[in-house]
Design a protein around this motif. Structure first.
Motif, PDB file in Angstrom:
ATOM      1  N   VAL A  44      -7.178  -4.222 -10.000  1.00 36.05           N
ATOM      2  CA  VAL A  44      -5.825  -4.651 -10.394  1.00 36.05           C
ATOM      3  C   VAL A  44      -5.674  -4.619 -11.904  1.00 36.05           C
ATOM      4  O   VAL A  44      -4.665  -4.126 -12.438  1.00 36.05           O
ATOM      5  N   ILE A  52       0.509  -5.038  -4.034  1.00 33.32           N
ATOM      6  CA  ILE A  52      -0.881  -5.266  -3.631  1.00 33.32           C
ATOM      7  C   ILE A  52      -0.898  -5.625  -2.152  1.00 33.32           C
ATOM      8  O   ILE A  52      -0.176  -6.523  -1.705  1.00 33.32           O
ATOM      9  N   THR A  54      -3.543  -6.879   0.611  1.00 32.24           N
ATOM     10  CA  THR A  54      -4.901  -7.398   0.670  1.00 32.24           C
ATOM     11  C   THR A  54      -5.188  -8.158   1.958  1.00 32.24           C
ATOM     12  O   THR A  54      -4.322  -8.862   2.492  1.00 32.24           O
ATOM     13  N   ILE A  67      -4.752 -13.239  -4.882  1.00 33.98           N
ATOM     14  CA  ILE A  67      -3.322 -13.238  -5.206  1.00 33.98           C
ATOM     15  C   ILE A  67      -3.016 -14.233  -6.318  1.00 33.98           C
ATOM     16  O   ILE A  67      -2.252 -13.951  -7.249  1.00 33.98           O
ATOM     17  N   VAL A  70      -4.132 -12.670  -9.499  1.00 33.85           N
ATOM     18  CA  VAL A  70      -3.264 -11.531  -9.830  1.00 33.85           C
ATOM     19  C   VAL A  70      -1.965 -12.014 -10.469  1.00 33.85           C
ATOM     20  O   VAL A  70      -1.471 -11.435 -11.444  1.00 33.85           O
ATOM     21  N   LYS A  71      -1.407 -13.093  -9.952  1.00 33.68           N
ATOM     22  CA  LYS A  71      -0.133 -13.611 -10.454  1.00 33.68           C
ATOM     23  C   LYS A  71      -0.227 -14.072 -11.911  1.00 33.68           C
ATOM     24  O   LYS A  71       0.783 -14.145 -12.605  1.00 33.68           O
ATOM     25  N   ALA A  77       4.213  -8.700  -9.594  1.00 36.16           N
ATOM     26  CA  ALA A  77       3.619  -7.861  -8.549  1.00 36.16           C
ATOM     27  C   ALA A  77       4.008  -8.378  -7.166  1.00 36.16           C
ATOM     28  O   ALA A  77       4.058  -9.582  -6.921  1.00 36.16           O
ATOM     29  N   CYS A  78       4.268  -7.461  -6.260  1.00 36.24           N
ATOM     30  CA  CYS A  78       4.629  -7.808  -4.879  1.00 36.24           C
ATOM     31  C   CYS A  78       3.353  -7.777  -4.030  1.00 36.24           C
ATOM     32  O   CYS A  78       2.579  -6.823  -4.105  1.00 36.24           O
ATOM     33  N   CYS A  79       3.146  -8.815  -3.243  1.00 36.11           N
ATOM     34  CA  CYS A  79       1.904  -8.929  -2.475  1.00 36.11           C
ATOM     35  C   CYS A  79       2.162  -8.936  -0.968  1.00 36.11           C
ATOM     36  O   CYS A  79       3.098  -9.579  -0.487  1.00 36.11           O
ATOM     37  N   VAL A  81      -0.026  -9.501   2.724  1.00 36.57           N
ATOM     38  CA  VAL A  81      -1.270 -10.043   3.272  1.00 36.57           C
ATOM     39  C   VAL A  81      -1.578  -9.409   4.624  1.00 36.57           C
ATOM     40  O   VAL A  81      -0.694  -9.258   5.475  1.00 36.57           O
ATOM     41  N   VAL A  99       4.114 -14.371  -1.317  1.00 39.12           N
ATOM     42  CA  VAL A  99       3.804 -13.146  -0.578  1.00 39.12           C
ATOM     43  C   VAL A  99       5.056 -12.617   0.110  1.00 39.12           C
ATOM     44  O   VAL A  99       5.804 -13.376   0.732  1.00 39.12           O
TER      45      VAL A  99
END
Length: 349
Positions: A44, A52, A54, A67, A70-71, A77-79, A81, A99
């Motif tokens: 990342v 992302i 994950t 996550i 990452v934030k 960023a869009c996550c 799961v 998320v």
């Protein structure tokens, strides 16, 4: 393309997601892959993806911890799961982390398509908003530049800046009615700055009527009408800009501005200022940059275009801009504009 990173401790899942995206021809590009949480975070930091995807359960650092980290470096960023676990706590924690999608295993094309299509719509909407914000900032800067140049009576970059604003307006206001309104507001602002800055001079003040813009049928028609008004303002600026030059030319330019619709030529102007016509012709071109005849014709044609757009009959326009000979007016107009007055009027209406 939207940049995507896929993280899962199962090799087959990572490769499978990438294959599904290619097969469905989604607007995503896989730019990073990893099979444990710690390596995923390094990926990342290196590739800085837009999205992302994950797994929750991974060695080293689980998906939810990933996550959270990452934030801290990519807050926008869009996550998504992935999990084979259906416990409520996982879903609730994921939602609290912002998320945007949740895919349960086994992963199928239908599940991937649904989540990714929703994210693609949101992503493009955000990009459009960001782009519009940038356009608005640029328009504000250009408008400030224009008003400053008008105050300083500097007209060299006015037309190019206006054309850039028009291009940006088209992106922000694709609907014709909104485009007309914004164009009208801008030209009125610029005219207001011009008239206010030159209140001491005897300038024929003329603000356009919005009804004239309502008659235009497309954005090209709006642009053309606005540029006619702008060019008319620039001509007045040129007159004021010669204030440090020859007073005789100033007198003639002012006469043209106020009496362009009357029947006169270079000889009449030479008599008015008591000067030899040939000498006056050379002096005018030296001071203004174009010949007397061309300058006068430009003024008349520009005004004729305004009147035609306002719905005036061609024969009436001919007289109102100083052409007593209707046929000669049509000939000159076509030479300057590439079309007859009737063609011009009909095209814009």
């Amino acid at each position: 393309m939207i940049r995507l990173a896929v993280f899962d401790d199962e090799y087959v899942v990572v490769q499978g997601v990438e294959a599904m995206i290619r097969k469905m021809e989604l607007d995503f590009e896989v730019v990073g892959k990893a099979y444990d949480g710690n390596t995923a975070f390094d990926v990342v930091k290196e590739v800085r993806p837009d999205v992302i995807m994950t797994d929750i359960r991974m060695p080293g650092m689980d998906g939810l911890q990933l996550i959270e980290k990452v934030k801290t470096i990519l807050p926008d960023a869009c996550c998504i799961v992935i999990s084979g676990y259906q416990e409520f706590e996982y879903a609730r924690t994921a939602l609290n982390l912002g998320v945007k999608g949740y895919i349960d295993k086994p992963i199928t094309m239908d599940k991937v398509k649904k989540v990714f299509e929703d994210i693609e719509i949101d992503f493009k909407r955000k990009q459009e908003i960001m782009s519009n914000d940038q356009h608005v900032d640029r328009i504000a800067q250009l408008t400030d530049d224009l008003t400053q140049e008008i105050k300083e009576n500097s007209f060299m970059g006015i037309e190019s800046k206006m054309q850039e604003i028009q291009k940006l307006h088209r992106k922000i206001f694709p609907e014709l009615e909104s485009y007309k309104l914004e164009s009208y507001k801008l030209i009125c602002i610029l005219l207001g700055v011009f008239y206010e800055g030159h209140a001491a001079h005897e300038i024929d003040k003329h603000f356009p009527s919005f009804k004239n813009l309502e008659m235009t049928i497309d954005q090209d028609g709006v642009d053309e009408y606005i540029m006619i008004i702008l060019e008319s303002m620039i001509e007045k600026m040129k007159i004021l800009n010669t204030g440090t030059h020859h007073q005789t030319i100033i007198k003639i330019l002012e006469h043209i501005t106020h009496h362009y619709n009357e029947d006169f030529g270079l000889n009449e102007m030479a008599d008015m200022v008591d000067m030899n016509p040939n000498y006056l012709s050379n002096l005018f071109k030296e001071e203004v940059g174009i010949s007397f005849v061309k300058y006068l014709t430009n003024i008349r044609i520009d005004r004729a275009k305004e009147l035609l757009l306002e719905g005036e009959k061609v024969v009436q326009v001919s007289k109102k801009v100083g052409f007593n000979n209707y046929r000669y007016f049509c000939e000159i107009f076509k030479r300057y504009e590439g079309k007859t007055p009737s063609e011009y009027k009909g095209q814009r209406r």
